[in-house]
Motif scaffolding. Structure first.
Motif, PDB file in Angstrom:
ATOM      1  N   HIS A  46     -34.416 -35.078 -17.795  1.00 27.87           N
ATOM      2  CA  HIS A  46     -35.392 -34.831 -16.731  1.00 27.87           C
ATOM      3  C   HIS A  46     -35.804 -36.134 -16.036  1.00 27.87           C
ATOM      4  CE1 HIS A  46     -35.556 -30.623 -17.540  1.00 27.87           C
ATOM      5  NE2 HIS A  46     -35.962 -30.807 -18.788  1.00 27.87           N
ATOM      6  N   VAL A  47     -35.965 -37.194 -16.798  1.00 27.29           N
ATOM      7  CA  VAL A  47     -36.301 -38.496 -16.203  1.00 27.29           C
ATOM      8  C   VAL A  47     -35.175 -38.949 -15.269  1.00 27.29           C
ATOM      9  CG1 VAL A  47     -36.542 -40.964 -16.726  1.00 27.29           C
ATOM     10  CG2 VAL A  47     -37.909 -39.291 -17.975  1.00 27.29           C
ATOM     11  N   GLN A  48     -33.941 -38.747 -15.666  1.00 23.35           N
ATOM     12  CA  GLN A  48     -32.796 -39.172 -14.864  1.00 23.35           C
ATOM     13  C   GLN A  48     -32.595 -38.318 -13.614  1.00 23.35           C
ATOM     14  OE1 GLN A  48     -29.634 -38.987 -17.754  1.00 23.35           O
ATOM     15  NE2 GLN A  48     -30.134 -40.991 -18.622  1.00 23.35           N
ATOM     16  N   HIS A  49     -33.032 -37.059 -13.642  1.00 19.55           N
ATOM     17  CA  HIS A  49     -32.711 -36.136 -12.553  1.00 19.55           C
ATOM     18  C   HIS A  49     -33.904 -35.606 -11.762  1.00 19.55           C
ATOM     19  CE1 HIS A  49     -29.121 -36.053 -15.137  1.00 19.55           C
ATOM     20  NE2 HIS A  49     -28.496 -35.992 -13.978  1.00 19.55           N
ATOM     21  N   CYS A  50     -35.113 -36.003 -12.128  1.00 16.07           N
ATOM     22  CA  CYS A  50     -36.300 -35.527 -11.410  1.00 16.07           C
ATOM     23  C   CYS A  50     -37.186 -36.732 -11.099  1.00 16.07           C
ATOM     24  CB  CYS A  50     -37.058 -34.501 -12.257  1.00 16.07           C
ATOM     25  SG  CYS A  50     -38.538 -33.847 -11.456  1.00 16.07           S
ATOM     26  N   LEU A  51     -37.133 -37.178  -9.847  1.00 15.15           N
ATOM     27  CA  LEU A  51     -37.843 -38.391  -9.445  1.00 15.15           C
ATOM     28  C   LEU A  51     -39.348 -38.325  -9.714  1.00 15.15           C
ATOM     29  CD1 LEU A  51     -37.496 -41.208  -8.312  1.00 15.15           C
ATOM     30  CD2 LEU A  51     -37.712 -40.228  -6.020  1.00 15.15           C
ATOM     31  N   PRO A  52     -40.059 -37.233  -9.410  1.00 13.38           N
ATOM     32  CA  PRO A  52     -41.499 -37.205  -9.726  1.00 13.38           C
ATOM     33  C   PRO A  52     -41.772 -37.360 -11.225  1.00 13.38           C
ATOM     34  CG  PRO A  52     -40.959 -35.436  -8.196  1.00 13.38           C
ATOM     35  CD  PRO A  52     -39.658 -36.038  -8.656  1.00 13.38           C
ATOM     36  N   PHE A  53     -40.958 -36.748 -12.070  1.00 10.37           N
ATOM     37  CA  PHE A  53     -41.138 -36.876 -13.518  1.00 10.37           C
ATOM     38  C   PHE A  53     -40.815 -38.301 -13.969  1.00 10.37           C
ATOM     39  CE2 PHE A  53     -39.703 -36.116 -18.004  1.00 10.37           C
ATOM     40  CZ  PHE A  53     -40.951 -35.759 -18.500  1.00 10.37           C
ATOM     41  N   GLN A  54     -39.794 -38.884 -13.364  1.00 13.28           N
ATOM     42  CA  GLN A  54     -39.426 -40.269 -13.670  1.00 13.28           C
ATOM     43  C   GLN A  54     -40.596 -41.206 -13.371  1.00 13.28           C
ATOM     44  OE1 GLN A  54     -36.801 -42.864 -11.056  1.00 13.28           O
ATOM     45  NE2 GLN A  54     -35.338 -42.115 -12.617  1.00 13.28           N
ATOM     46  N   LEU A  90     -37.652 -30.311 -10.059  1.00 13.21           N
ATOM     47  CA  LEU A  90     -36.323 -29.851 -10.428  1.00 13.21           C
ATOM     48  C   LEU A  90     -35.505 -30.963 -11.054  1.00 13.21           C
ATOM     49  CD1 LEU A  90     -35.374 -27.875  -7.206  1.00 13.21           C
ATOM     50  CD2 LEU A  90     -36.033 -26.914  -9.407  1.00 13.21           C
ATOM     51  N   SER A  91     -34.762 -30.616 -12.082  1.00 13.06           N
ATOM     52  CA  SER A  91     -33.833 -31.562 -12.712  1.00 13.06           C
ATOM     53  C   SER A  91     -32.398 -31.125 -12.501  1.00 13.06           C
ATOM     54  CB  SER A  91     -34.133 -31.659 -14.212  1.00 13.06           C
ATOM     55  OG  SER A  91     -35.436 -32.130 -14.409  1.00 13.06           O
ATOM     56  N   PRO A  93     -29.783 -29.426  -9.113  1.00  9.02           N
ATOM     57  CA  PRO A  93     -29.781 -29.140  -7.674  1.00  9.02           C
ATOM     58  C   PRO A  93     -30.412 -27.768  -7.404  1.00  9.02           C
ATOM     59  CG  PRO A  93     -27.638 -29.953  -8.382  1.00  9.02           C
ATOM     60  CD  PRO A  93     -28.441 -29.705  -9.627  1.00  9.02           C
ATOM     61  N   GLY A  94     -31.146 -27.663  -6.328  1.00  8.55           N
ATOM     62  CA  GLY A  94     -31.832 -26.414  -5.988  1.00  8.55           C
ATOM     63  C   GLY A  94     -30.932 -25.198  -5.987  1.00  8.55           C
ATOM     64  N   VAL A  95     -29.671 -25.376  -5.635  1.00  7.09           N
ATOM     65  CA  VAL A  95     -28.729 -24.263  -5.588  1.00  7.09           C
ATOM     66  C   VAL A  95     -28.480 -23.673  -6.976  1.00  7.09           C
ATOM     67  CG1 VAL A  95     -26.633 -25.669  -5.763  1.00  7.09           C
ATOM     68  CG2 VAL A  95     -26.554 -23.503  -4.518  1.00  7.09           C
ATOM     69  N   GLU A  96     -28.787 -24.441  -8.027  1.00  5.39           N
ATOM     70  CA  GLU A  96     -28.568 -23.965  -9.392  1.00  5.39           C
ATOM     71  C   GLU A  96     -29.743 -23.170  -9.950  1.00  5.39           C
ATOM     72  OE1 GLU A  96     -26.877 -26.648 -12.199  1.00  5.39           O
ATOM     73  OE2 GLU A  96     -25.645 -27.632 -10.685  1.00  5.39           O
ATOM     74  N   VAL A  97     -30.869 -23.138  -9.233  1.00  3.67           N
ATOM     75  CA  VAL A  97     -32.032 -22.374  -9.693  1.00  3.67           C
ATOM     76  C   VAL A  97     -31.697 -20.887  -9.649  1.00  3.67           C
ATOM     77  CG1 VAL A  97     -34.423 -21.733  -9.166  1.00  3.67           C
ATOM     78  CG2 VAL A  97     -33.693 -24.122  -9.007  1.00  3.67           C
ATOM     79  N   ARG A  98     -31.920 -20.223 -10.754  1.00  2.00           N
ATOM     80  CA  ARG A  98     -31.621 -18.795 -10.867  1.00  2.00           C
ATOM     81  C   ARG A  98     -32.870 -17.941 -10.858  1.00  2.00           C
ATOM     82  NH1 ARG A  98     -28.199 -19.190  -8.606  1.00  2.00           N
ATOM     83  NH2 ARG A  98     -26.172 -19.921  -9.154  1.00  2.00           N
ATOM     84  N   VAL A  99     -33.971 -18.473 -11.404  1.00  2.00           N
ATOM     85  CA  VAL A  99     -35.202 -17.704 -11.515  1.00  2.00           C
ATOM     86  C   VAL A  99     -36.369 -18.608 -11.157  1.00  2.00           C
ATOM     87  CG1 VAL A  99     -36.705 -16.422 -13.099  1.00  2.00           C
ATOM     88  CG2 VAL A  99     -34.242 -16.308 -13.390  1.00  2.00           C
ATOM     89  N   LYS A 100     -37.312 -18.063 -10.421  1.00  2.00           N
ATOM     90  CA  LYS A 100     -38.532 -18.774 -10.080  1.00  2.00           C
ATOM     91  C   LYS A 100     -39.672 -18.012 -10.757  1.00  2.00           C
ATOM     92  CE  LYS A 100     -41.374 -19.846  -6.055  1.00  2.00           C
ATOM     93  NZ  LYS A 100     -41.429 -19.729  -4.585  1.00  2.00           N
ATOM     94  N   LEU A 101     -40.276 -18.648 -11.767  1.00  2.00           N
ATOM     95  CA  LEU A 101     -41.395 -18.031 -12.474  1.00  2.00           C
ATOM     96  C   LEU A 101     -42.682 -18.498 -11.817  1.00  2.00           C
ATOM     97  CD1 LEU A 101     -40.285 -18.607 -16.180  1.00  2.00           C
ATOM     98  CD2 LEU A 101     -39.903 -16.598 -14.750  1.00  2.00           C
ATOM     99  N   GLN A 102     -43.575 -17.552 -11.567  1.00  2.00           N
ATOM    100  CA  GLN A 102     -44.814 -17.907 -10.906  1.00  2.00           C
ATOM    101  C   GLN A 102     -45.970 -17.190 -11.579  1.00  2.00           C
ATOM    102  OE1 GLN A 102     -44.800 -17.189  -6.647  1.00  2.00           O
ATOM    103  NE2 GLN A 102     -45.434 -19.303  -6.382  1.00  2.00           N
ATOM    104  N   SER A 103     -47.053 -17.929 -11.819  1.00  2.00           N
ATOM    105  CA  SER A 103     -48.236 -17.336 -12.432  1.00  2.00           C
ATOM    106  C   SER A 103     -48.940 -16.457 -11.402  1.00  2.00           C
ATOM    107  CB  SER A 103     -49.181 -18.428 -12.931  1.00  2.00           C
ATOM    108  OG  SER A 103     -49.795 -19.083 -11.829  1.00  2.00           O
TER     109      SER A 103
END
Length: 170
Positions: A46-54, A90-91, A93-103
């Motif tokens: 996640h650190v390597q692939h998500c700039l805000p988390f990094q 996101l860690s 690419p957006g195209v790989e997102v399959r499910v969006k969970l929302q409260s």
């Protein structure tokens, strides 16, 4: 492999090992180090692939290149991160997102978590192992349910006598 999609191959060996048998099949002395290493490998990804988390980890001096011995060493993200930036955390690419969970957003802003195919596969495996190990194995005979006990099993138009049993195959 479809264009734009990564292969769903598991690369986190400690996690793969943990998911190879039910949770209660592991002793604490073998589960804990495997879990900590699996979490470290995931956090490094996640650190390597998500700039805000990094940025979040760097500001706190958190380094996932060294083995960790305590869960307290892992960063705890405030829920506000998922309320304000969840769709962008996101860690993959957006195209790989399959499910969006929302409260439900009862506090006014919904939290969002994006799930990719590999994560969904892992979640399914973990849930399956947990259920299989915590629920007694079911056979058709042990799952006998009377119509009156569970009216949703058959459509209301079905005509069953009161003594007829409905069997659920596992």
């Amino acid at each position: 492999e479809k264009k734009g999609f990564s292969c769903m191959k598991e690369t986190n060996i400690p996690l793969q090992t943990l998911l190879s048998k039910p949770p209660n099949a592991w002793g604490e002395e073998e589960r804990r180090p495997l879990f900590l290493e699996a979490m470290r490998v995931e956090m490094r990804h996640h650190v390597q692939h998500c700039l805000p988390f990094q940025r979040y980890c760097r500001r706190r001096g958190i380094d996932f290149d060294q083995p960790l011995t305590d869960l307290a060493a892992f960063p705890w993200l405030p829920v506000q991160a998922f309320k304000l930036s969840g769709g962008r955390l996101l860690s993959v690419p957006g195209v790989e997102v399959r499910v969006k969970l929302q409260s439900s957003g009862t506090s006014g802003i919904a939290s969002t978590v994006m799930i990719d195919r590999l994560t969904a596969k892992r979640q399914t495996r973990a849930m399956s192992l947990s259920i299989d190990s915590n629920v007694a194995p079911c056979t058709a005979q042990s799952m006998e349910i009377e119509k009156s006990e569970c009216p949703l099993i058959s459509p209301p138009s079905a005509d069953f006598s009161d003594s007829e049993e409905i069997f659920l195959a596992g």
